[in-house]
Scaffold this motif. Structure first.
Motif, short mmCIF file in Angstrom:
data_model
loop_
_atom_site.label_atom_id
_atom_site.label_comp_id
_atom_site.label_asym_id
_atom_site.label_seq_id
_atom_site.Cartn_x
_atom_site.Cartn_y
_atom_site.Cartn_z
N PRO A 20 -36.14 -78.94 128.52
CA PRO A 20 -37.01 -78.06 128.03
C PRO A 20 -36.74 -76.69 128.56
O PRO A 20 -37.25 -75.73 128.07
N VAL A 21 -35.95 -76.53 129.62
CA VAL A 21 -35.75 -75.25 130.16
C VAL A 21 -34.47 -74.67 129.40
O VAL A 21 -34.58 -73.24 129.19
N VAL A 22 -33.73 -75.31 128.90
CA VAL A 22 -32.52 -74.53 128.04
C VAL A 22 -32.69 -74.56 126.75
O VAL A 22 -31.98 -73.68 126.00
N LEU A 23 -33.83 -75.14 126.23
CA LEU A 23 -34.14 -75.15 124.74
C LEU A 23 -34.25 -73.83 124.03
O LEU A 23 -33.72 -73.34 123.04
N PRO A 24 -34.83 -72.88 124.89
CA PRO A 24 -34.97 -71.48 124.31
C PRO A 24 -33.70 -70.94 124.20
O PRO A 24 -33.28 -69.95 123.46
N TRP A 25 -32.92 -71.16 125.14
CA TRP A 25 -31.42 -70.59 125.14
C TRP A 25 -30.34 -71.15 123.93
O TRP A 25 -29.64 -70.50 123.40
N LEU A 26 -30.68 -72.46 123.65
CA LEU A 26 -29.94 -73.18 122.45
C LEU A 26 -30.67 -72.41 121.24
O LEU A 26 -29.75 -71.98 120.09
N ARG A 27 -32.20 -72.23 121.34
CA ARG A 27 -32.39 -71.65 119.77
C ARG A 27 -31.79 -70.03 119.58
O ARG A 27 -31.44 -69.55 118.78
N ALA A 28 -31.74 -69.19 120.92
CA ALA A 28 -31.26 -67.96 120.94
C ALA A 28 -30.03 -68.00 120.45
O ALA A 28 -29.32 -67.12 119.75
N LEU A 29 -29.26 -68.80 120.95
CA LEU A 29 -27.70 -69.07 120.73
C LEU A 29 -27.44 -69.41 118.99
O LEU A 29 -26.69 -68.61 118.57
N SER A 30 -28.35 -70.27 118.78
CA SER A 30 -28.13 -70.62 117.30
C SER A 30 -28.51 -69.39 116.40
O SER A 30 -27.78 -69.43 115.22
N ARG A 31 -29.44 -68.73 116.79
CA ARG A 31 -29.66 -67.44 115.86
C ARG A 31 -28.67 -66.39 115.88
O ARG A 31 -28.26 -65.66 114.84
N LEU A 32 -27.94 -66.29 117.11
CA LEU A 32 -26.69 -65.45 117.11
C LEU A 32 -25.59 -65.80 116.65
O LEU A 32 -24.46 -64.98 116.27
N ALA A 33 -25.24 -67.05 116.63
CA ALA A 33 -23.81 -67.66 116.30
C ALA A 33 -23.63 -67.32 114.75
O ALA A 33 -24.61 -67.90 114.06
N ASP A 34 -22.60 -66.89 114.44
CA ASP A 34 -22.05 -66.66 113.05
C ASP A 34 -21.37 -68.10 112.33
O ASP A 34 -21.37 -68.01 111.18
N ALA A 35 -20.95 -68.84 113.25
CA ALA A 35 -20.34 -70.09 112.70
C ALA A 35 -21.34 -71.28 112.35
O ALA A 35 -20.77 -72.31 112.12
#
Length: 196
Positions: A20-35
């Motif tokens: 649950p700590v890393v989940l916001p990071w995975l969400r942010a990453l998926s928004r930024l990733a273009d691939a």
């Protein structure tokens, strides 16, 4: 007691506690990733897991060393001096600049991702590893309290996870650092008083 099962137990526990700590990071990453989100989240999560695997390897070694010295793990009130020392260490760490710096990092995924962005799976894995090191730096002392309370005690582990999630993800969670430290220091003192 063999090393590999103990290591895997610590790795599984850190995975559950830090998800649950890393989940916001995975969400942010998926928004930024273009691939596409899945192609970036997988390598990031792998890099993050490698950082926590290093912590798990170290704590598995501590766990086994304590067992070989006939110290029960979790040691709780069976070894009050060790329990108090662990609580004092975790509580004191909450007041350090390292904790403050790592917690500040963990609370701002977009800032880190934008300033350290690397493309491709290897770049995303490096991002995950870099974040994982900060995350270990922020949470290692709280996580090590599993040696005191036991990693299969769902109440205590749930409480520790709630503290880590609150510190890293809730609005104003960064202000919990010192009150949590004070509670841990008081708990260490109480353990010593009860045991005397």
């Amino acid at each position: 007691m063999e090393y590999l099962p103990v290591f895997l137990m610590w790795l599984a526990m850190t995975g559950v506690m830090m998800a649950p700590v890393v989940l916001p990071w995975l969400r942010a990453l998926s928004r930024l990733a273009d691939a596409g989100p899945l192609s970036s989240v997988g390598p990031f999560a792998a890099g993050y897991t490698v950082a926590w695997a290093g912590f798990s390897a170290a704590l598995a070694g501590v766990h086994l060393a304590l067992s070989r010295m006939s110290v029960p793990v979790p040691f709780g009130l069976d070894a009050p001096a060790l329990s108090a020392a662990a609580l004092f260490l975790a509580g004191g760490f909450q007041f350090t600049r390292l904790k403050e710096a790592c917690l500040s990092h963990c609370r701002s995924p977009a800032g880190y991702l934008l300033t350290h962005w690397r493309t491709g799976p290897a770049g995303h894995a490096r991002l995950g590893f870099g974040h994982g090191l900060h995350c270990v730096g922020c949470c290692w002392a709280l996580m090590a309290l599993a040696l005191v309370v036991g990693m299969i005690d769902l109440v205590w582990m749930g409480l520790l996870m709630a503290v880590m999630v609150a510190e890293t993800t809730l609005p104003g969670g960064g202000r919990l650092r010192k009150p949590v430290g004070a509670v841990l220091l008081a708990a260490g003192a109480i353990v010593l008083i009860v045991a005397s």
